[in-house]
Scaffold this motif. Structure first.
Motif, PDB file in Angstrom:
ATOM      1  N   ARG A  82       0.816  -1.220   0.000  1.00 49.78           N
ATOM      2  CA  ARG A  82       0.000   0.000   0.000  1.00 49.78           C
ATOM      3  C   ARG A  82       0.845   1.264   0.000  1.00 49.78           C
ATOM      4  O   ARG A  82       0.317   2.369  -0.187  1.00 49.78           O
ATOM      5  CB  ARG A  82      -0.928   0.011   1.222  1.00 49.78           C
ATOM      6  N   LEU A  83       2.139   1.131   0.222  1.00 51.13           N
ATOM      7  CA  LEU A  83       3.003   2.303   0.282  1.00 51.13           C
ATOM      8  C   LEU A  83       3.185   2.902  -1.107  1.00 51.13           C
ATOM      9  O   LEU A  83       3.441   2.195  -2.074  1.00 51.13           O
ATOM     10  CB  LEU A  83       4.366   1.940   0.870  1.00 51.13           C
ATOM     11  N   HIS A  84       3.083   4.234  -1.203  1.00 48.81           N
ATOM     12  CA  HIS A  84       3.274   4.909  -2.485  1.00 48.81           C
ATOM     13  C   HIS A  84       3.449   6.403  -2.253  1.00 48.81           C
ATOM     14  O   HIS A  84       3.065   6.930  -1.206  1.00 48.81           O
ATOM     15  CB  HIS A  84       2.072   4.669  -3.398  1.00 48.81           C
ATOM     16  N   VAL A  85       4.025   7.058  -3.227  1.00 48.48           N
ATOM     17  CA  VAL A  85       4.081   8.516  -3.261  1.00 48.48           C
ATOM     18  C   VAL A  85       3.019   8.970  -4.262  1.00 48.48           C
ATOM     19  O   VAL A  85       3.107   8.659  -5.453  1.00 48.48           O
ATOM     20  CB  VAL A  85       5.472   9.028  -3.680  1.00 48.48           C
ATOM     21  N   SER A  86       2.010   9.675  -3.794  1.00 48.46           N
ATOM     22  CA  SER A  86       0.928  10.128  -4.664  1.00 48.46           C
ATOM     23  C   SER A  86       1.432  11.190  -5.634  1.00 48.46           C
ATOM     24  O   SER A  86       2.190  12.084  -5.253  1.00 48.46           O
ATOM     25  CB  SER A  86      -0.222  10.704  -3.832  1.00 48.46           C
ATOM     26  N   VAL A  87       0.975  11.074  -6.879  1.00 46.83           N
ATOM     27  CA  VAL A  87       1.337  12.054  -7.904  1.00 46.83           C
ATOM     28  C   VAL A  87       0.129  12.904  -8.292  1.00 46.83           C
ATOM     29  O   VAL A  87       0.205  14.139  -8.319  1.00 46.83           O
ATOM     30  CB  VAL A  87       1.911  11.356  -9.154  1.00 46.83           C
ATOM     31  N   ASP A  88      -0.997  12.248  -8.579  1.00 44.97           N
ATOM     32  CA  ASP A  88      -2.185  13.008  -8.988  1.00 44.97           C
ATOM     33  C   ASP A  88      -3.421  12.128  -8.859  1.00 44.97           C
ATOM     34  O   ASP A  88      -3.433  10.998  -9.352  1.00 44.97           O
ATOM     35  CB  ASP A  88      -2.044  13.486 -10.441  1.00 44.97           C
ATOM     36  N   LYS A  89      -4.470  12.640  -8.193  1.00 44.63           N
ATOM     37  CA  LYS A  89      -5.738  11.916  -8.088  1.00 44.63           C
ATOM     38  C   LYS A  89      -6.600  12.261  -9.298  1.00 44.63           C
ATOM     39  O   LYS A  89      -6.795  13.433  -9.628  1.00 44.63           O
ATOM     40  CB  LYS A  89      -6.471  12.284  -6.804  1.00 44.63           C
ATOM     41  N   ARG A  90      -7.150  11.214  -9.962  1.00 38.75           N
ATOM     42  CA  ARG A  90      -7.954  11.427 -11.168  1.00 38.75           C
ATOM     43  C   ARG A  90      -9.446  11.227 -10.943  1.00 38.75           C
ATOM     44  O   ARG A  90     -10.264  11.731 -11.708  1.00 38.75           O
ATOM     45  CB  ARG A  90      -7.485  10.470 -12.270  1.00 38.75           C
ATOM     46  N   TRP A  91      -9.809  10.469  -9.914  1.00 36.10           N
ATOM     47  CA  TRP A  91     -11.235  10.223  -9.670  1.00 36.10           C
ATOM     48  C   TRP A  91     -11.425   9.772  -8.244  1.00 36.10           C
ATOM     49  O   TRP A  91     -10.604   9.043  -7.694  1.00 36.10           O
ATOM     50  CB  TRP A  91     -11.779   9.136 -10.615  1.00 36.10           C
ATOM     51  N   GLN A  92     -12.551  10.200  -7.637  1.00 37.39           N
ATOM     52  CA  GLN A  92     -12.965   9.679  -6.336  1.00 37.39           C
ATOM     53  C   GLN A  92     -14.478   9.732  -6.269  1.00 37.39           C
ATOM     54  O   GLN A  92     -15.078  10.785  -6.521  1.00 37.39           O
ATOM     55  CB  GLN A  92     -12.356  10.494  -5.183  1.00 37.39           C
ATOM     56  N   GLY A  93     -15.095   8.602  -5.962  1.00 37.82           N
ATOM     57  CA  GLY A  93     -16.546   8.556  -5.871  1.00 37.82           C
ATOM     58  C   GLY A  93     -17.048   7.129  -5.786  1.00 37.82           C
ATOM     59  O   GLY A  93     -16.267   6.182  -5.674  1.00 37.82           O
ATOM     60  N   ARG A  94     -18.354   6.966  -5.840  1.00 38.26           N
ATOM     61  CA  ARG A  94     -18.982   5.639  -5.827  1.00 38.26           C
ATOM     62  C   ARG A  94     -18.903   5.056  -7.221  1.00 38.26           C
ATOM     63  O   ARG A  94     -19.527   5.561  -8.155  1.00 38.26           O
ATOM     64  CB  ARG A  94     -20.432   5.766  -5.376  1.00 38.26           C
ATOM     65  N   GLY A  95     -18.132   3.993  -7.393  1.00 32.88           N
ATOM     66  CA  GLY A  95     -17.960   3.412  -8.709  1.00 32.88           C
ATOM     67  C   GLY A  95     -16.856   4.124  -9.480  1.00 32.88           C
ATOM     68  O   GLY A  95     -16.482   5.255  -9.161  1.00 32.88           O
ATOM     69  N   LEU A  96     -16.330   3.437 -10.487  1.00 34.99           N
ATOM     70  CA  LEU A  96     -15.255   4.006 -11.310  1.00 34.99           C
ATOM     71  C   LEU A  96     -15.707   3.996 -12.770  1.00 34.99           C
ATOM     72  O   LEU A  96     -15.752   2.939 -13.407  1.00 34.99           O
ATOM     73  CB  LEU A  96     -13.972   3.184 -11.148  1.00 34.99           C
ATOM     74  N   PRO A  97     -16.036   5.160 -13.319  1.00 33.20           N
ATOM     75  CA  PRO A  97     -16.532   5.197 -14.693  1.00 33.20           C
ATOM     76  C   PRO A  97     -15.431   4.930 -15.721  1.00 33.20           C
ATOM     77  O   PRO A  97     -14.271   5.276 -15.509  1.00 33.20           O
ATOM     78  CB  PRO A  97     -17.080   6.628 -14.831  1.00 33.20           C
ATOM     79  N   ASP A  98     -15.817   4.353 -16.846  1.00 34.19           N
ATOM     80  CA  ASP A  98     -14.861   4.027 -17.905  1.00 34.19           C
ATOM     81  C   ASP A  98     -14.153   5.268 -18.433  1.00 34.19           C
ATOM     82  O   ASP A  98     -12.970   5.218 -18.765  1.00 34.19           O
ATOM     83  CB  ASP A  98     -15.572   3.304 -19.053  1.00 34.19           C
ATOM     84  N   PHE A  99     -14.884   6.403 -18.510  1.00 37.05           N
ATOM     85  CA  PHE A  99     -14.262   7.595 -19.090  1.00 37.05           C
ATOM     86  C   PHE A  99     -13.107   8.100 -18.228  1.00 37.05           C
ATOM     87  O   PHE A  99     -12.123   8.633 -18.742  1.00 37.05           O
ATOM     88  CB  PHE A  99     -15.302   8.703 -19.311  1.00 37.05           C
ATOM     89  N   ALA A 100     -13.207   7.911 -16.898  1.00 37.27           N
ATOM     90  CA  ALA A 100     -12.132   8.353 -16.004  1.00 37.27           C
ATOM     91  C   ALA A 100     -10.882   7.509 -16.224  1.00 37.27           C
ATOM     92  O   ALA A 100      -9.763   8.027 -16.254  1.00 37.27           O
ATOM     93  CB  ALA A 100     -12.587   8.277 -14.553  1.00 37.27           C
ATOM     94  N   VAL A 101     -11.072   6.194 -16.382  1.00 39.55           N
ATOM     95  CA  VAL A 101      -9.941   5.308 -16.649  1.00 39.55           C
ATOM     96  C   VAL A 101      -9.326   5.624 -18.005  1.00 39.55           C
ATOM     97  O   VAL A 101      -8.106   5.724 -18.137  1.00 39.55           O
ATOM     98  CB  VAL A 101     -10.383   3.830 -16.591  1.00 39.55           C
ATOM     99  N   ALA A 102     -10.160   5.791 -19.031  1.00 38.84           N
ATOM    100  CA  ALA A 102      -9.664   6.072 -20.380  1.00 38.84           C
ATOM    101  C   ALA A 102      -8.866   7.371 -20.410  1.00 38.84           C
ATOM    102  O   ALA A 102      -7.801   7.450 -21.040  1.00 38.84           O
ATOM    103  CB  ALA A 102     -10.829   6.135 -21.357  1.00 38.84           C
ATOM    104  N   ASP A 103      -9.366   8.397 -19.732  1.00 41.06           N
ATOM    105  CA  ASP A 103      -8.669   9.680 -19.697  1.00 41.06           C
ATOM    106  C   ASP A 103      -7.318   9.549 -18.998  1.00 41.06           C
ATOM    107  O   ASP A 103      -6.306  10.099 -19.461  1.00 41.06           O
ATOM    108  CB  ASP A 103      -9.535  10.716 -18.980  1.00 41.06           C
TER     109      ASP A 103
END
Length: 202
Positions: free
Chosen positions: A70-91
């Motif tokens: 689980r350890l990581h250095v965060s670079v940029d958050k792209r999405w947060q919410g209920r469910g993960l839409p395909d457009f967020a992953v594609a982008d």
């Protein structure tokens, strides 16, 4: 009372009890988070966890230490919410494929508390901006303005603020890969969706 009437009463009681048992509070639904990150190599993860466990004990923390994966250095958050839409992953996949920065040097030498209220994650960070890390964050976010970014790595969760502490032996490494992670907050699960090498400038 006849046996049929008695059986009807018993069935009614049993039915009400069954409904009552199912009527308790249900677990909160998981939150889906999609983000870019840099992962520590094994020596850096081992060193970071040793620091985390020692500090967790010193602060008498009431929470949990992150697992090595689980350890990581965060670079940029792209999405947060209920469910993960395909457009967020594609982008995010399109943006990750465009990255063109050299390996990033990370040096973390301080322990700090972040968050608010009773959610106070403990993280390794630094007071110094990291030029390579700043360039990566700027490119991932497609930012036109100058940016001075400071890396951090969350080590454990706590319910209160702990003092800032300078680490005697900083956690240092050169990150050579950017990853895209889908995490489900509330379940402890995380999955790497894609990886991109950070290549030296030609």
């Amino acid at each position: 009372m006849s046996w049929r009437a008695l059986r009807a009463v018993e069935d009614a009681v049993s039915s009400n009890q069954f409904a009552f048992d199912l009527g308790g509070p249900q677990p909160a639904p998981a939150t889906d988070i999609l983000y870019f990150a840099l992962l520590p190599d094994e020596p850096a993860a081992t060193q970071a966890l040793a620091i985390a466990e020692r500090d967790f004990a010193d602060q008498a923390a009431d929470g949990f230490v992150y697992r090595p994966d689980r350890l990581h250095v965060s670079v940029d958050k792209r999405w947060q919410g209920r469910g993960l839409p395909d457009f967020a992953v594609a982008d995010a996949l399109r943006q990750g494929a465009r990255i063109g920065v050299p390996p990033v040097e990370i040096r973390l030498d301080r322990l700090v508390s972040n968050g608010n209220g009773r959610d106070r994650p403990r993280a390794l960070t630094t007071r110094d901006t990291a030029p390579g890390f700043s360039a990566l964050v700027r490119q991932i976010g497609a930012l036109k303005r100058p940016l001075a970014a400071i890396p951090h790595m969350t080590l454990y969760r706590n319910d209160r603020v702990a003092p800032e502490i300078r680490v005697s032996e900083p956690v240092s490494r050169v990150a050579r890969e950017l990853v895209l992670i889908h995490a489900r907050k509330g379940t402890g699960s995380a999955k790497i969706l894609a990886r991109w090498p950070l290549l030296p400038a030609r």
